[in-house]
Design an enzyme around this catalytic site. Structure first.
Site, PDB file in Angstrom:
ATOM      1  CD  GLU A 200     -44.072 -33.438  30.057  1.00 52.67           C
ATOM      2  OE1 GLU A 200     -45.326 -33.439  30.043  1.00 52.67           O
ATOM      3  OE2 GLU A 200     -43.410 -32.830  30.908  1.00 52.67           O
ATOM      4  CG  ASP A 276     -46.378 -29.117  33.248  1.00 56.67           C
ATOM      5  OD1 ASP A 276     -46.784 -29.675  34.316  1.00 56.67           O
ATOM      6  OD2 ASP A 276     -47.098 -28.984  32.242  1.00 56.67           O
TER       7      ASP A 276
HETATM    8  O1  AHR Z   1     -47.724 -36.178  30.993  1.00 55.55           O
HETATM    9  C1  AHR Z   1     -48.717 -35.576  31.757  1.00 55.55           C
HETATM   10  C2  AHR Z   1     -48.351 -34.182  32.187  1.00 55.55           C
HETATM   11  O2  AHR Z   1     -48.322 -33.336  31.069  1.00 55.55           O
HETATM   12  C3  AHR Z   1     -47.010 -33.983  32.769  1.00 55.55           C
HETATM   13  O3  AHR Z   1     -46.867 -34.419  34.095  1.00 55.55           O
HETATM   14  C4  AHR Z   1     -46.868 -32.511  32.695  1.00 55.55           C
HETATM   15  O4  AHR Z   1     -45.546 -32.098  32.632  1.00 55.55           O
HETATM   16  C5  AHR Z   1     -47.624 -32.149  31.426  1.00 55.55           C
HETATM   17  O5  AHR Z   1     -48.543 -31.162  31.703  1.00 55.55           O
END
Ligand code: AHR
Ligand code: AHR
Ligand code: AHR
Length: 478
Positions: A200, A276
């Site tokens: 994340e 996300d």
């Molecule tokens: O960590 C990379 C990305 O960042 C994740 O998959 C996403 O949730 C956020 O936009």
């Protein structure tokens, strides 16, 4: 034994087990996935041919005959009900996401036809209400088998642990396998693709954000990718799912960026998207699991051996085993590292190399398919006729290679005749020009020439010559 039997024996049992190609437990006799057809919106569960066996692809083929099928559910074989279904919208992108076209990723597995999950940008699967998946800083392991030649630079082709809210809830709220060549957060050597961990707000390839020299570009057609995480410990491992063992690209402390130690895992499961619901990514998934507990390397090595024994192989179209037998059709794939997804094809009458995949257009597939003939100038050599331009052949002219119509001249015959020999790199087949026998069919800047090893032209460059003149003769694309 099968992967989840091995994880169980190692004390780190599967808590989610997904595959559209085969059972992941020797005793599994249930459904692998569900498809829905567009003609009448009816659904059908696709099971295994026998307990612990392979997908009943014929059942999908008959149900989907004459219509289009989408994969609606990827069942969890672990008994915990952690099925993957159409992902809902999230903080980064609306939804629901697209479902995968059920026939888009054909494969062979131990001689049986099966289908993988083909994720084009916009496609995504998720389960926000799971059972038994690690949360907080609890340890877990994951592996997945991907198509290492299908990837992109969008965020984020992931399989693993993510937020239950479909939103970015902060550093450390995810722990998933990532595969692709986006460089925004992290990357390794070469041009990618890389296996990284999506934790994340960061794809990590090692202890540092950004570049880590131990994470190599890796693009095996069938790729085993592993991420596992425990208390201030995590690891990236990968290998060729068709042969050999695993390499460890990272094993050590959590990233030296705040928020990732301890972790704040939430326990949802995603496939093909970011936490996300970022959905600009692409890839192909064949099988994968999540475990409870941090598997040992030895357990994972046994799982890799089981995957290799599973026998993934390509179907027609770029698959290995094409022969230069007159009358047969073939594809010619580059073997130079970084270019192994490229095939000889004609384009505006020139011979070039292009990336061709099972989802390429029919035109591209035809352009990349060649009918083998006894050599126009010598029956101990061969000539390559274009599949979609009958009577046109690969021929060189001023040492560049073109698709041209056979004018019946002896010059054309000589220019269109190539004499096969063992690949100069030790891999595949090299094709010597009949009338310039020290020149071989070679790609250079993705254009095809007859090139000598060192010489006056740019394309005679000795650098990577042996690789550039060594071709994998494969199954035809059409
Ligand atoms: O960590 C990379 C990305 O960042 C994740 O998959 C996403 O949730 C956020 O936009
Ligand atoms: O490609 C080398 C030579 O160039 C060919 O033999 C001839 O067709 C052209 O002049
Ligand atoms: O054709 C692609 C690459 O271009 C070749 O591998 C290399 O020789 C040249 O740089």
């Amino acid at each position: 034994s099968l992967p989840c039997d091995i994880y169980a024996a190692g004390g780190t049992p599967c808590v989610a087990a997904h595959s559209t190609t085969r059972a992941l437990y020797a005793s599994y006799n249930g459904s692998l996935y569900q498809v829905r057809r567009s003609s009448d919106n009816a659904t059908r569960n696709i099971g295994v041919l026998s307990a612990g066996g392979y997908a009943d692809a014929a059942s999908q083929d008959s149900f989907c005959s004459g219509t289009t099928c989408l994969i609606t559910i990827i069942y969890d074989q672990s008994g915990r009900g952690n099925n993957l279904t159409q992902a809902p919208g999230g903080g980064a992108a609306g939804g629901p996401d697209n479902l995968a076209v059920a026939t888009a990723a054909p494969t062979m597995i131990n001689g049986h036809k099966a289908y993988g999950v083909y994720v084009a940008a916009g496609t995504g699967y998720r389960n926000d209400h799971t059972s038994g998946i690690a949360t907080g800083d609890q340890p877990e392991g994951m592996y997945a088998v991907f198509d290492g030649t299908h990837y992109n630079g969008g965020c984020c082709f992931d399989y693993g642990n993510a937020e239950t809210s479909n939103n970015d809830t902060g550093n450390g709220h995810m722990e998933a396998i990532y595969f692709g060549n986006i460089k925004v957060w992290g990357y390794g050597t070469g041009n990618g693709p890389w296996v990284m961990a999506d934790l994340e707000n960061g794809l990590f390839s090692g202890v540092n954000a950004g570049y880590n020299a131990n994470d190599p570009t890796v693009s095996h057609r069938y790729l085993t990718a592993i991420v596992k995480g425990g208390a201030n410990l995590w690891s990236i491992r990968a290998g060729n799912a068709q042969s050999g063992g695993l390499s460890t690209y990272y094993s050590g402390k959590r990233p030296n960026v705040s928020g990732y130690n301890p972790m704040h895992k939430e326990g949802a499961i995603i496939l093909g998207i970011g936490g996300d619901n970022s959905k600009g990514s692409a890839g192909t998934f064949y099988e994968g699991v999540m475990t409870s507990g941090y598997p040992t390397d030895a357990t994972e090595n046994a799982v890799q051996a089981s995957i290799v024994a599973g026998g993934y192989a390509t179907t027609s179209g770029g698959g290995s085993g094409g022969t230069l037998t007159p009358g047969s059709s073939v594809s010619l794939r580059a073997t130079t590292s970084g270019y192994t997804d490229r095939y000889v094809r004609h384009y505006n009458d020139q011979a070039i190399t292009s990336v061709i995949t099972s989802s390429s257009s029919d035109l591209d597939k035809n352009d990349a398919t060649w009918i083998v003939h006894s050599g126009l100038a010598s029956s101990s050599c061969v000539s390559f006729e274009s599949k979609n331009y009958p009577g046109d052949y690969l021929r060189h002219q001023n040492f560049q290679v073109y698709r041209q119509h056979n004018d019946g001249s002896s010059l054309f015959a000589a220019d269109a005749t190539f004499c096969p020999q063992t690949g100069k790199s030790g891999q595949g087949t090299s094709l010597a020009s009949y009338n310039y026998p020290d020149r071989f069919l070679r790609h250079y800047n993705n254009t095809v020439y007859v090139a000598s090893n060192g010489g006056s032209h740019d394309f005679d460059s000795s650098s990577s010559w042996t690789d550039d003149v060594s071709w994998a003769v494969g199954q035809p694309w059409v």
